[in-house]
Enzyme design. Sequence first.
Site, short mmCIF file in Angstrom:
data_model
loop_
_atom_site.label_atom_id
_atom_site.label_comp_id
_atom_site.label_asym_id
_atom_site.label_seq_id
_atom_site.Cartn_x
_atom_site.Cartn_y
_atom_site.Cartn_z
N CYS A 1 -12.01 -41.98 -12.28
CA CYS A 1 -10.82 -41.82 -11.43
C CYS A 1 -9.95 -43.08 -11.46
CB CYS A 1 -11.24 -41.39 -10.03
SG CYS A 1 -9.85 -40.73 -9.09
N GLU B 1 -19.81 -38.16 -10.65
CA GLU B 1 -20.89 -38.59 -9.75
C GLU B 1 -21.12 -37.61 -8.61
OE1 GLU B 1 -17.90 -39.77 -9.69
OE2 GLU B 1 -17.29 -40.06 -7.59
N HIS C 1 -14.58 -36.64 -11.05
CA HIS C 1 -15.64 -37.38 -10.35
C HIS C 1 -17.01 -36.80 -10.73
CE1 HIS C 1 -13.68 -40.26 -7.65
NE2 HIS C 1 -12.69 -39.40 -7.57
#
Length: 237
Positions: free
Chosen positions: A109, A215, A213
């Site tokens: 990001c 994660e 994202h």
Amino acid sequence: MKRPVIGLTTDYNDEKQDRYLSTMSYAAAIEKAGGLPVLLPYAIDQTLIPQYVDLLDGICFSGGDDMNPVRYGEEWHPKVRRMDPRREAFEFALIAEVEKRRMPALGVCFGSQLMNVYRGGSLTQFLPEHARESAIEHRRIPDQEPTRHPVKVDTSTQLGKVLGASEISVNTYHKQGVNKLGKGLRIVATAPDGVIESFEDPTLPLFAAVQWHPERLFEEREHLAPFKLLVEKSKND
Ligand SMILES: [Mn+2]
């Protein structure tokens, strides 16, 4: 065997400005990928950066607010959220040291925007006002389920190869994105409206970035993959 040490840049807490913040899923994803995550505070003397980098085998540049667009020759768009200038200065100094050492790096990001602008690229500051064909929403809309969209992946790239398919579904929480791609960078993935969502420098051991994202989705194989690649590349033989 000792795990590779993966540095993780930190954000700040908007309400309590005397505190660092790191979304726990970054460290969890790095751990699950086989790395040892270490958080890096940013409000430090920049002359200490080389000593920090000495401690690390790889690095993840994490998400955050928007950088000062003066870095690519523009003025602030009214819809931006300004990043703490101390964090911005730290991250630009850190990436210079990391790149100089050819240390494996993954940008997420804001981290991807950092990598692009560091290489002389520019950003679209507010995608909803950026005219393009078949535009889709890239922001998280309040009170709605997090948005996902597909990306087309170039599986001949280093990162694309581990993403493992020519199209994958990603989440999307951004209002900025690559405008001009930075020097030496090659596109890895693109959204259906042409927004560049991932790129890499094929000449470095790992210098790769994603605008989504992963994660937050690391239970899905293709979203753990960027972290596994980072950890794999960070293993010292
Ligand atoms: Mn997107």
